[in-house]
Design an enzyme around this catalytic site. Sequence first.
Site, mmCIF file in Angstrom:
data_model
loop_
_atom_site.group_PDB
_atom_site.id
_atom_site.type_symbol
_atom_site.label_atom_id
_atom_site.label_comp_id
_atom_site.label_asym_id
_atom_site.label_seq_id
_atom_site.Cartn_x
_atom_site.Cartn_y
_atom_site.Cartn_z
ATOM 1 C CD GLU A 63 12.016 4.088 34.069
ATOM 2 O OE1 GLU A 63 13.003 4.844 34.091
ATOM 3 O OE2 GLU A 63 10.943 4.375 33.518
ATOM 4 C CE LYS A 82 13.880 8.844 32.576
ATOM 5 N NZ LYS A 82 13.257 7.605 33.025
ATOM 6 C CG ASP A 102 30.943 8.447 27.509
ATOM 7 O OD1 ASP A 102 30.005 8.733 28.271
ATOM 8 O OD2 ASP A 102 31.948 9.169 27.366
ATOM 9 C CG HIS A 128 5.385 2.343 35.517
ATOM 10 N ND1 HIS A 128 6.036 3.482 35.882
ATOM 11 C CD2 HIS A 128 5.929 1.973 34.343
ATOM 12 C CE1 HIS A 128 6.920 3.793 34.959
ATOM 13 N NE2 HIS A 128 6.861 2.898 34.015
HETATM 14 C C1 MEV Z 1 9.545 7.340 32.179
HETATM 15 O O1 MEV Z 1 10.806 6.786 32.504
HETATM 16 C C2 MEV Z 1 9.498 7.768 30.729
HETATM 17 C C3 MEV Z 1 8.205 8.473 30.307
HETATM 18 O O2 MEV Z 1 7.961 9.590 31.145
HETATM 19 C C4 MEV Z 1 8.397 8.910 28.865
HETATM 20 C C5 MEV Z 1 7.289 9.789 28.339
HETATM 21 O O3 MEV Z 1 6.606 10.475 29.114
HETATM 22 O O4 MEV Z 1 7.141 9.828 27.088
HETATM 23 C C6 MEV Z 1 7.021 7.564 30.437
#
Ligand code: MEV
Length: 440
Positions: free
Chosen positions: A81, A281, A297, A395
């Site tokens: 990513e 995430k 892992d 991004h």
């Molecule tokens: C994207 O890979 C991760 C985000 O969505 C985390 C977040 O929203 O805090 C940008």
Amino acid sequence: MTNSRISGLYNLPLDERRTKVADSADFPPEGLTPFTTGGLSPEAADHMIENAIGLYSLPLGIGLNFQVNGRDVLVPMTLEEPSVVAGASFMAKLARAGGGFQATTSAPEMIGQMQLLDVDDIPSARLKIYEHKSELLAEADAIDPVLKKFGGGARDLEVRIIEDSPIGAFLVVHLIYDVRDAMGANAVNTACERLAPRIEAITGGRVHLRILSNLADRRIARVRCVIPVKELAFETVGLVPATGDHEGRPYVYTGERVRDGIIEAYAFAASDPYRAATHNKGIMNGVDAVVIATGNDWRAIEAGAHAYAARSGRYTSLSTWGRDADGNLVGTLEMPMAVGIVGGATKVHPAAQAAVKLMGVKTASELAEIIVSVGLAQNMAALRALATEGIQRGHMTLHARQVAIAAGASRELVEKVAAQMVAEKVVRIDRAEEILKGMK
Ligand code: MEV
């Protein structure tokens, strides 16, 4: 001694970047060779999994500016990513201005579970196991002499009653095992399998499952950082959030505004599971990248992280963000971290070995402390972007490069095609193909 501040690394060609990283880590340049090839041979892969037919590669980047417990570290990060390595590196720079990351770990204790069924009297069976606790622990302790030599081994035994299940009540025995610098699954699973017949003999019951728990809540890594509020201020050109004006006017985000925006974003994750999943995430973007680079892992780490985030019965944020008495931004992260530096893929994968060596970590705890620092930095990078300009702006350039490559741009043309798409604010493969055609 590593110096993790390398300016201009991004602008160097790949091979010069490797040289610079090796120099900055006082590391022999040939030590980074596994990263040029991916490290693993198809023959080695054939010994790792079944029906192997080849290999699958991912990019490996270096997280810069990290200072963990006063020590500089260059952090290998493996992931596909864009923005993650840059985001974590930038936040590590801001954290550095406040003393870097302060991290600790608990003892490396894993939990092995034995599901005990078919006992006549559950309360009595539970107490009988406790009556034999010391001999059971002694037996488990003798299973792995290598672990024992390094100070690990069986630590405790707990017996839980599961009252409500689709098959009624039953017992669960937890074996607590200190696995030192290993991830620990093998040691714990072996110990559980070995103790099962003894537990059956003691209780007259039947031990069904014997397996480690990935909710490694006795093997916790914790990290804290303070970002001086003035470090958070920045100027941007473009969208002005208050007016929605896109017309390229400069706009200054004060440190206080960024800080409060991050705290408000955290409050959203703390109170809403839909947001908490995405927030966590973002943390895992940083965590998994280092876990994968070191051959650990990542499914185990993911499972443990999310189960831990739901430990109160409601899924919530793994991190916290607030302010200290001086108005500085303070972040914390606490999560299970079952990683090892001996055994498993870490031992056999040359790139994983190189990653561990580059960081100069001597214990699994040190590795865990670096991993949570990267997780917290990455969380802050996401919250800062979301709380200010939005995530798409940062991004876009990186994404544009990937789109240009996908459209077939050669190495020399990638940057040009990407820059044109960003300027046009149209980042699509069909547009990249058109631009390429025009250039040819
Ligand atoms: C994207 O890979 C991760 C985000 O969505 C985390 C977040 O929203 O805090 C940008």
